[in-house]
Design a protein around this motif. Structure first.
Motif, PDB file in Angstrom:
ATOM      1  N   GLU A   3       1.005  -1.075  -0.160  1.00 32.84           N
ATOM      2  CA  GLU A   3      -0.025  -0.295  -0.077  1.00 32.84           C
ATOM      3  C   GLU A   3       0.933   1.001  -0.130  1.00 32.84           C
ATOM      4  OE1 GLU A   3      -3.272   0.030   2.392  1.00 32.84           O
ATOM      5  OE2 GLU A   3      -4.101  -1.647   1.892  1.00 32.84           O
ATOM      6  N   ASN A   4       2.168   1.505  -1.353  1.00 33.41           N
ATOM      7  CA  ASN A   4       2.848   2.640  -1.452  1.00 33.41           C
ATOM      8  C   ASN A   4       3.222   2.799   0.619  1.00 33.41           C
ATOM      9  OD1 ASN A   4       2.105   2.916  -4.019  1.00 33.41           O
ATOM     10  ND2 ASN A   4      -0.186   4.168  -2.904  1.00 33.41           N
ATOM     11  N   LYS A   5       3.676   1.746   0.723  1.00 29.84           N
ATOM     12  CA  LYS A   5       4.461   1.644   2.183  1.00 29.84           C
ATOM     13  C   LYS A   5       5.489   0.955   2.035  1.00 29.84           C
ATOM     14  CE  LYS A   5       2.016   4.974   4.195  1.00 29.84           C
ATOM     15  NZ  LYS A   5       1.744   6.670   4.292  1.00 29.84           N
ATOM     16  N   ILE A  45       6.466 -10.770  -1.079  1.00 26.40           N
ATOM     17  CA  ILE A  45       6.128  -9.208  -1.971  1.00 26.40           C
ATOM     18  C   ILE A  45       6.106  -8.146  -1.859  1.00 26.40           C
ATOM     19  CG2 ILE A  45       4.507 -11.557  -3.333  1.00 26.40           C
ATOM     20  CD1 ILE A  45       2.189 -10.560  -2.217  1.00 26.40           C
ATOM     21  N   TYR A  46       6.190  -7.884  -0.185  1.00 27.06           N
ATOM     22  CA  TYR A  46       6.220  -6.805  -0.254  1.00 27.06           C
ATOM     23  C   TYR A  46       7.298  -6.097   1.183  1.00 27.06           C
ATOM     24  CZ  TYR A  46       1.096  -8.026  -0.297  1.00 27.06           C
ATOM     25  OH  TYR A  46       0.065  -8.292   0.076  1.00 27.06           O
ATOM     26  N   ILE A  47       8.536  -6.934   0.796  1.00 19.77           N
ATOM     27  CA  ILE A  47       9.607  -6.833   1.174  1.00 19.77           C
ATOM     28  C   ILE A  47      10.751  -5.580   0.551  1.00 19.77           C
ATOM     29  CG2 ILE A  47      11.873  -7.097   2.787  1.00 19.77           C
ATOM     30  CD1 ILE A  47      10.807  -9.236   4.324  1.00 19.77           C
ATOM     31  N   ASP A  48      10.863  -4.664   1.027  1.00 24.31           N
ATOM     32  CA  ASP A  48      11.211  -3.961  -0.260  1.00 24.31           C
ATOM     33  C   ASP A  48      13.799  -4.170   0.188  1.00 24.31           C
ATOM     34  OD1 ASP A  48       9.474  -1.859  -1.993  1.00 24.31           O
ATOM     35  OD2 ASP A  48       9.874  -1.621   0.861  1.00 24.31           O
ATOM     36  N   ARG A  49      14.119  -4.036   0.622  1.00 21.88           N
ATOM     37  CA  ARG A  49      14.842  -4.858   1.562  1.00 21.88           C
ATOM     38  C   ARG A  49      15.279  -5.318   2.380  1.00 21.88           C
ATOM     39  NH1 ARG A  49      19.443   0.758   1.858  1.00 21.88           N
ATOM     40  NH2 ARG A  49      21.563  -0.409   1.821  1.00 21.88           N
ATOM     41  N   LEU A  50      16.505  -6.556   2.634  1.00 21.40           N
ATOM     42  CA  LEU A  50      16.658  -7.424   2.857  1.00 21.40           C
ATOM     43  C   LEU A  50      17.873  -7.631   4.018  1.00 21.40           C
ATOM     44  CD1 LEU A  50      16.033  -9.854   4.660  1.00 21.40           C
ATOM     45  CD2 LEU A  50      16.251 -11.637   3.161  1.00 21.40           C
ATOM     46  N   ILE A  51      18.482  -6.774   4.911  1.00 18.88           N
ATOM     47  CA  ILE A  51      19.746  -6.896   5.321  1.00 18.88           C
ATOM     48  C   ILE A  51      19.945  -8.073   6.860  1.00 18.88           C
ATOM     49  CG2 ILE A  51      19.694  -4.810   4.483  1.00 18.88           C
ATOM     50  CD1 ILE A  51      19.793  -3.920   7.946  1.00 18.88           C
ATOM     51  N   LEU A  52      21.387  -8.140   6.896  1.00 18.76           N
ATOM     52  CA  LEU A  52      21.529  -8.625   8.155  1.00 18.76           C
ATOM     53  C   LEU A  52      22.366  -8.007   8.651  1.00 18.76           C
ATOM     54  CD1 LEU A  52      21.704 -11.593   8.852  1.00 18.76           C
ATOM     55  CD2 LEU A  52      24.377 -11.387   8.526  1.00 18.76           C
ATOM     56  N   SER A  53      21.387  -8.144  10.616  1.00 22.42           N
ATOM     57  CA  SER A  53      22.076  -7.255  11.015  1.00 22.42           C
ATOM     58  C   SER A  53      23.781  -8.440  11.896  1.00 22.42           C
ATOM     59  CB  SER A  53      21.819  -6.757  11.722  1.00 22.42           C
ATOM     60  OG  SER A  53      22.283  -5.757  13.115  1.00 22.42           O
ATOM     61  N   THR A  54      25.333  -7.846  12.053  1.00 21.08           N
ATOM     62  CA  THR A  54      25.283  -9.002  13.021  1.00 21.08           C
ATOM     63  C   THR A  54      27.467  -8.403  13.395  1.00 21.08           C
ATOM     64  OG1 THR A  54      27.123 -11.482  12.811  1.00 21.08           O
ATOM     65  CG2 THR A  54      26.918  -9.972  10.450  1.00 21.08           C
ATOM     66  N   LEU A 113       7.459 -19.482   6.879  1.00 21.60           N
ATOM     67  CA  LEU A 113       7.242 -19.340   5.209  1.00 21.60           C
ATOM     68  C   LEU A 113       7.126 -18.016   4.516  1.00 21.60           C
ATOM     69  CD1 LEU A 113       4.948 -21.785   4.948  1.00 21.60           C
ATOM     70  CD2 LEU A 113       7.722 -22.397   4.375  1.00 21.60           C
ATOM     71  N   SER A 114       6.996 -17.707   3.251  1.00 18.04           N
ATOM     72  CA  SER A 114       7.629 -16.393   2.838  1.00 18.04           C
ATOM     73  C   SER A 114       5.570 -15.562   3.389  1.00 18.04           C
ATOM     74  CB  SER A 114       7.691 -16.376   1.587  1.00 18.04           C
ATOM     75  OG  SER A 114       7.359 -17.070   1.204  1.00 18.04           O
ATOM     76  N   GLU A 115       4.469 -16.596   2.966  1.00 18.86           N
ATOM     77  CA  GLU A 115       3.442 -16.839   3.318  1.00 18.86           C
ATOM     78  C   GLU A 115       2.635 -16.168   4.404  1.00 18.86           C
ATOM     79  OE1 GLU A 115       4.608 -19.185   1.730  1.00 18.86           O
ATOM     80  OE2 GLU A 115       3.867 -20.328   0.345  1.00 18.86           O
ATOM     81  N   ASP A 116       3.784 -16.354   5.688  1.00 15.80           N
ATOM     82  CA  ASP A 116       3.461 -16.135   6.971  1.00 15.80           C
ATOM     83  C   ASP A 116       4.070 -14.916   6.678  1.00 15.80           C
ATOM     84  OD1 ASP A 116       2.736 -18.688   7.784  1.00 15.80           O
ATOM     85  OD2 ASP A 116       4.632 -19.860   8.060  1.00 15.80           O
ATOM     86  N   ILE A 117       5.518 -14.362   6.590  1.00 13.92           N
ATOM     87  CA  ILE A 117       5.460 -13.177   6.385  1.00 13.92           C
ATOM     88  C   ILE A 117       4.709 -12.088   5.998  1.00 13.92           C
ATOM     89  CG2 ILE A 117       7.623 -11.377   5.674  1.00 13.92           C
ATOM     90  CD1 ILE A 117       9.540 -14.325   5.472  1.00 13.92           C
ATOM     91  N   ASP A 118       4.045 -12.233   4.859  1.00 16.47           N
ATOM     92  CA  ASP A 118       3.266 -11.157   3.644  1.00 16.47           C
ATOM     93  C   ASP A 118       1.860 -11.326   4.681  1.00 16.47           C
ATOM     94  OD1 ASP A 118       5.329 -11.402   2.398  1.00 16.47           O
ATOM     95  OD2 ASP A 118       4.684 -11.801   0.811  1.00 16.47           O
ATOM     96  N   ALA A 119       1.578 -12.385   5.371  1.00 14.36           N
ATOM     97  CA  ALA A 119       0.190 -12.156   5.962  1.00 14.36           C
ATOM     98  C   ALA A 119       0.295 -11.415   6.880  1.00 14.36           C
ATOM     99  CB  ALA A 119       0.095 -13.922   6.153  1.00 14.36           C
ATOM    100  N   CYS A 120       1.671 -11.105   7.282  1.00 12.68           N
ATOM    101  CA  CYS A 120       1.675 -10.580   8.917  1.00 12.68           C
ATOM    102  C   CYS A 120       1.459  -9.101   8.634  1.00 12.68           C
ATOM    103  CB  CYS A 120       3.165 -11.434   9.470  1.00 12.68           C
ATOM    104  SG  CYS A 120       3.351 -10.422  11.520  1.00 12.68           S
ATOM    105  N   LEU A 121       2.740  -8.705   7.880  1.00 16.50           N
ATOM    106  CA  LEU A 121       2.370  -7.730   6.867  1.00 16.50           C
ATOM    107  C   LEU A 121       1.247  -7.321   6.634  1.00 16.50           C
ATOM    108  CD1 LEU A 121       5.763  -6.732   5.043  1.00 16.50           C
ATOM    109  CD2 LEU A 121       4.833  -5.241   6.512  1.00 16.50           C
ATOM    110  N   GLU A 122       0.476  -7.879   5.751  1.00 17.09           N
ATOM    111  CA  GLU A 122      -1.327  -7.811   5.129  1.00 17.09           C
ATOM    112  C   GLU A 122      -2.054  -7.255   6.247  1.00 17.09           C
ATOM    113  OE1 GLU A 122      -2.091 -10.873   3.264  1.00 17.09           O
ATOM    114  OE2 GLU A 122      -0.738  -9.788   1.316  1.00 17.09           O
TER     115      GLU A 122
END
Length: 234
Positions: A3-5, A45-54, A113-122
């Motif tokens: 949603e443009n975020k 389908i929603y994550i714009d940038r994925l990073i690792l913090s270590t 799963l990725s489905e969980d990730i996207d469903a949580c955002l939704e």
């Protein structure tokens, strides 16, 4: 984006894990533990940038080999046993401040799963929530939990005038499963947590909610993954 975020996802993986040394890069069914989270996050389908913090160069290099960006090494003072879990998130947000939502994906949830990730955002967006975290139903209801008084008497954790005597009469009770945390970035900066009275829950199934904390958890998850592969091959 959703949603443009814009969405920043952070995988935290410090080098000094105590319970299982080098846990985050320990082999799990043929891949380092962090790879399971990296691969699923990359499918979002929603994550714009994925990073690792270590704080650990070896962990950083393994993450890069699996296609995850490591834009910085975390300062050592943010990788101690006593470091609050939100501090690496705040550090990453200060370094990369331009995202509307910030998500935390712990590498100790390899069955997520990725489905969980996207469903949580939704779910977070649909409910107009400030923050949303993943939970699962617990098998061990607090209605049957006790503490021992000084003389060993059993004292119920939840005191009620109407004791719950049958399991089917007890309400569902949920626990954090550690898999997904997401919130508006400005809200995180203000509250310095993902959890307060404004946080809502996203329910995940038990079979994808195992959090790896000890060696026995590696064995359990590896057994589940092998069984899943066998079923897929049939």
């Amino acid at each position: 984006m959703i949603e443009n975020k814009s969405v920043l996802a952070i995988i935290p993986a410090r080098g000094g894990s105590k319970g299982v040394p080098r846990k985050n890069i320990r082999d799990l069914a043929g891949k380092p533990l962090i790879a399971w989270t990296i691969e699923e996050a990359q499918k979002s389908i929603y994550i714009d940038r994925l990073i690792l913090s270590t704080d650990d160069e070896e962990i950083a290099e393994i993450a890069r080999n699996w296609g995850c960006e490591v834009p910085f090494l975390r300062p050592l003072e943010l990788a101690q046993d006593h470091t609050p879990g939100i501090d690496p998130v705040l550090h990453a947000m200060e370094t990369l401040p331009e995202y509307d939502y910030t998500m935390l994906l712990q590498p100790t949830s390899p069955l997520r799963l990725s489905e969980d990730i996207d469903a949580c955002l939704e779910h977070c967006i649909k409910q107009s929530a400030k923050a949303c975290v993943s939970v699962t139903v617990t098998d061990k209801s607090p209605f049957w939990m006790y503490y021992l008084a000084e003389s060993s008497e059993l004292q119920p954790i939840i005191k009620t005038d109407r004791p719950v005597l049958r399991r089917q009469d007890a309400p569902d009770v949920y626990v954090l499963n550690g898999a997904i945390y997401v919130a508006k970035s400005d809200w995180i900066k203000q509250n310095r947590t993902y959890l307060n009275a404004e946080t809502i829950g996203f329910v995940m199934p038990k079979e994808r909610s195992i959090d790896i904390d000890a060696m026995i958890d590696f064995t359990i998850v590896e057994t589940i993954l092998k069984e899943t592969r066998l079923q897929e091959e049939k």
